[in-house]
Write a protein that holds these residues in place. Structure first.
Motif, PDB file in Angstrom:
ATOM      1  N   SER A   1       0.905  -1.209   0.119  1.00 49.80           N
ATOM      2  CA  SER A   1       0.031  -0.038   0.114  1.00 49.80           C
ATOM      3  C   SER A   1       0.809   1.204  -0.030  1.00 49.80           C
ATOM      4  O   SER A   1       0.539   2.189  -0.276  1.00 49.80           O
ATOM      5  N   ASN A   2       2.319   1.113   0.159  1.00 48.36           N
ATOM      6  CA  ASN A   2       3.177   2.306  -0.059  1.00 48.36           C
ATOM      7  C   ASN A   2       3.383   2.694  -1.277  1.00 48.36           C
ATOM      8  O   ASN A   2       4.238   3.603  -1.767  1.00 48.36           O
ATOM      9  N   CYS A   3       2.853   2.187  -2.461  1.00 49.28           N
ATOM     10  CA  CYS A   3       2.965   2.336  -3.855  1.00 49.28           C
ATOM     11  C   CYS A   3       4.489   2.578  -4.115  1.00 49.28           C
ATOM     12  O   CYS A   3       5.138   3.457  -4.383  1.00 49.28           O
ATOM     13  N   LEU A   4       4.900   1.183  -4.262  1.00 46.64           N
ATOM     14  CA  LEU A   4       6.223   1.137  -4.588  1.00 46.64           C
ATOM     15  C   LEU A   4       6.818   1.136  -6.075  1.00 46.64           C
ATOM     16  O   LEU A   4       7.542   0.184  -6.617  1.00 46.64           O
ATOM     17  N   GLY A   5       6.659   1.990  -7.070  1.00 45.54           N
ATOM     18  CA  GLY A   5       7.084   2.164  -8.312  1.00 45.54           C
ATOM     19  C   GLY A   5       6.215   0.754  -9.224  1.00 45.54           C
ATOM     20  O   GLY A   5       4.795   0.830  -9.035  1.00 45.54           O
ATOM     21  N   ILE A   6       6.833   0.021  -9.830  1.00 51.60           N
ATOM     22  CA  ILE A   6       6.186  -0.958 -10.433  1.00 51.60           C
ATOM     23  C   ILE A   6       6.223  -2.234  -9.402  1.00 51.60           C
ATOM     24  O   ILE A   6       5.289  -3.262  -9.943  1.00 51.60           O
ATOM     25  N   VAL A   7       6.503  -2.173  -8.337  1.00 46.73           N
ATOM     26  CA  VAL A   7       6.271  -3.342  -7.466  1.00 46.73           C
ATOM     27  C   VAL A   7       5.055  -3.115  -6.627  1.00 46.73           C
ATOM     28  O   VAL A   7       4.602  -2.315  -6.027  1.00 46.73           O
ATOM     29  N   GLN A   8       4.239  -4.305  -6.650  1.00 48.35           N
ATOM     30  CA  GLN A   8       3.139  -4.223  -6.018  1.00 48.35           C
ATOM     31  C   GLN A   8       3.091  -5.096  -4.687  1.00 48.35           C
ATOM     32  O   GLN A   8       2.472  -4.463  -3.779  1.00 48.35           O
TER      33      GLN A   8
ATOM     34  N   SER B   1       0.071  -5.959 -12.258  1.00 47.54           N
ATOM     35  CA  SER B   1      -0.171  -6.116 -13.752  1.00 47.54           C
ATOM     36  C   SER B   1      -1.515  -5.142 -14.092  1.00 47.54           C
ATOM     37  O   SER B   1      -2.029  -4.550 -12.989  1.00 47.54           O
ATOM     38  N   ALA B   2      -2.104  -5.104 -15.359  1.00 44.76           N
ATOM     39  CA  ALA B   2      -2.990  -4.182 -15.576  1.00 44.76           C
ATOM     40  C   ALA B   2      -4.044  -4.261 -14.519  1.00 44.76           C
ATOM     41  O   ALA B   2      -4.792  -3.603 -14.150  1.00 44.76           O
ATOM     42  N   ALA B   3      -4.554  -5.463 -14.135  1.00 43.03           N
ATOM     43  CA  ALA B   3      -5.667  -5.703 -13.272  1.00 43.03           C
ATOM     44  C   ALA B   3      -5.476  -5.588 -11.832  1.00 43.03           C
ATOM     45  O   ALA B   3      -6.597  -5.334 -11.262  1.00 43.03           O
ATOM     46  N   SER B   4      -4.071  -5.530 -11.418  1.00 43.30           N
ATOM     47  CA  SER B   4      -3.892  -5.478 -10.120  1.00 43.30           C
ATOM     48  C   SER B   4      -3.551  -4.116  -9.527  1.00 43.30           C
ATOM     49  O   SER B   4      -3.569  -3.651  -8.485  1.00 43.30           O
ATOM     50  N   ALA B   5      -3.347  -2.835 -10.662  1.00 43.92           N
ATOM     51  CA  ALA B   5      -3.047  -1.788 -10.207  1.00 43.92           C
ATOM     52  C   ALA B   5      -3.976  -0.988  -9.434  1.00 43.92           C
ATOM     53  O   ALA B   5      -5.277  -1.174  -9.506  1.00 43.92           O
ATOM     54  N   VAL B   6      -3.867  -0.627  -8.262  1.00 43.13           N
ATOM     55  CA  VAL B   6      -4.482   0.092  -7.421  1.00 43.13           C
ATOM     56  C   VAL B   6      -4.582   1.503  -7.805  1.00 43.13           C
ATOM     57  O   VAL B   6      -3.722   2.122  -7.821  1.00 43.13           O
ATOM     58  N   GLN B   7      -5.686   2.163  -7.716  1.00 45.68           N
ATOM     59  CA  GLN B   7      -6.020   3.404  -8.498  1.00 45.68           C
ATOM     60  C   GLN B   7      -5.120   4.480  -7.363  1.00 45.68           C
ATOM     61  O   GLN B   7      -4.608   5.468  -7.910  1.00 45.68           O
ATOM     62  N   SER B   8      -5.375   4.192  -6.164  1.00 46.04           N
ATOM     63  CA  SER B   8      -4.520   5.296  -5.203  1.00 46.04           C
ATOM     64  C   SER B   8      -2.971   5.487  -5.645  1.00 46.04           C
ATOM     65  O   SER B   8      -2.349   6.331  -5.797  1.00 46.04           O
ATOM     66  N   CYS B   9      -2.526   4.209  -5.973  1.00 46.41           N
ATOM     67  CA  CYS B   9      -0.933   4.209  -6.564  1.00 46.41           C
ATOM     68  C   CYS B   9      -0.787   4.631  -7.853  1.00 46.41           C
ATOM     69  O   CYS B   9       0.406   5.013  -8.033  1.00 46.41           O
ATOM     70  N   ILE B  10      -1.665   4.405  -8.536  1.00 48.68           N
ATOM     71  CA  ILE B  10      -1.619   4.898  -9.973  1.00 48.68           C
ATOM     72  C   ILE B  10      -1.633   6.592  -9.913  1.00 48.68           C
ATOM     73  O   ILE B  10      -0.936   7.193 -10.596  1.00 48.68           O
ATOM     74  N   ASP B  11      -2.400   7.111  -9.144  1.00 47.73           N
ATOM     75  CA  ASP B  11      -2.420   8.313  -8.785  1.00 47.73           C
ATOM     76  C   ASP B  11      -1.217   8.984  -8.433  1.00 47.73           C
ATOM     77  O   ASP B  11      -0.829  10.139  -8.482  1.00 47.73           O
ATOM     78  N   ALA B  12      -0.456   7.972  -7.623  1.00 48.74           N
ATOM     79  CA  ALA B  12       0.733   8.440  -6.905  1.00 48.74           C
ATOM     80  C   ALA B  12       1.838   8.469  -7.936  1.00 48.74           C
ATOM     81  O   ALA B  12       3.111   8.492  -7.386  1.00 48.74           O
ATOM     82  N   GLY B  13       1.690   7.676  -9.100  1.00 48.35           N
ATOM     83  CA  GLY B  13       2.839   7.639 -10.082  1.00 48.35           C
ATOM     84  C   GLY B  13       3.302   6.263 -10.284  1.00 48.35           C
ATOM     85  O   GLY B  13       4.252   5.833 -10.558  1.00 48.35           O
ATOM     86  N   ALA B  14       2.637   5.362  -9.141  1.00 41.76           N
ATOM     87  CA  ALA B  14       3.062   3.765  -9.251  1.00 41.76           C
ATOM     88  C   ALA B  14       2.310   3.119 -10.308  1.00 41.76           C
ATOM     89  O   ALA B  14       1.085   3.479 -10.405  1.00 41.76           O
ATOM     90  N   GLY B  15       2.533   1.894 -10.747  1.00 41.99           N
ATOM     91  CA  GLY B  15       1.650   1.042 -11.289  1.00 41.99           C
ATOM     92  C   GLY B  15       2.455   0.064 -12.326  1.00 41.99           C
ATOM     93  O   GLY B  15       3.511  -0.193 -12.080  1.00 41.99           O
TER      94      GLY B  15
END
Length: 170
Positions: free
Chosen positions: A80-87, A107-121
């Motif tokens: 939940s710390n949004c570690l770049g490309i690391v889930q 993966s595309a299905a596992s990306a969390v929106q809050s992390c995507i907003d923070a630049g991770a994904g």
């Protein structure tokens, strides 16, 4: 006898062919280099806190933790710390001297929106989407821990592309 000025057409064509061959080899290697340079800091940076916690535990207890409950320095939910490309980064104890760290990318299905907003994904490189890298932790019983990339398992089970595996050790 006529004095030659400049290059002949054949000479110019040979030079262009050589440049083309060099470019066809260099461009794919450069693409691998740039992808590896962009992803290695994220992969290594995500696993370092767990490595530090394991090393600290081993220095005090002279062994690796047998259960996750013993590893109070590391808490679950690090993803939940949004570690770049690391889930997620997970430690699985084997025994008092060995354990395994697994690093899973988004993966595309596992990306969390809050992390995507923070630049991770998901990584820009498609082959790094939803793959797992495995690292073996081995304690020498005197407080030191060695971390080795388990490239056989990473490539076999996790399908992590070998050309993008970072250098992890120490």
């Amino acid at each position: 006898m006529k004095l030659q000025k400049g290059f002949t057409l054949i000479e110019l064509m040979i030079v262009i062919a050589i440049i083309g061959i060099l470019a066809s080899v260099a461009i794919p290697q450069y693409q691998v280099y740039t992808t590896r340079a962009a992803t290695t800091p994220e992969l290594v940076g995500a696993v370092r806190p767990l490595q530090l916690a394991l090393s600290e535990y081993a220095a005090i207890e002279q062994a690796l933790p047998a259960t996750l409950a013993e590893l109070v320095q590391w808490q679950t939910g690090e993803a939940s710390n949004c570690l770049g490309i690391v889930q997620d980064v997970v430690y699985t104890p084997t025994d008092a001297t060995t354990g395994e760290l697994s690093v899973t990318t988004y993966s595309a299905a596992s990306a969390v929106q809050s992390c995507i907003d923070a630049g991770a994904g998901v990584a820009d490189e498609a082959t790094l989407s939803g793959v797992t890298m495995y690292i073996t932790a081995t304690s020498n019983g005197n407080g030191a821990v060695r971390y080795d990339l388990n490239s056989t398992k990473s490539i076999g089970t996790g399908n992590f592309p070998a050309k993008f595996l970072p250098k992890i050790g120490g």
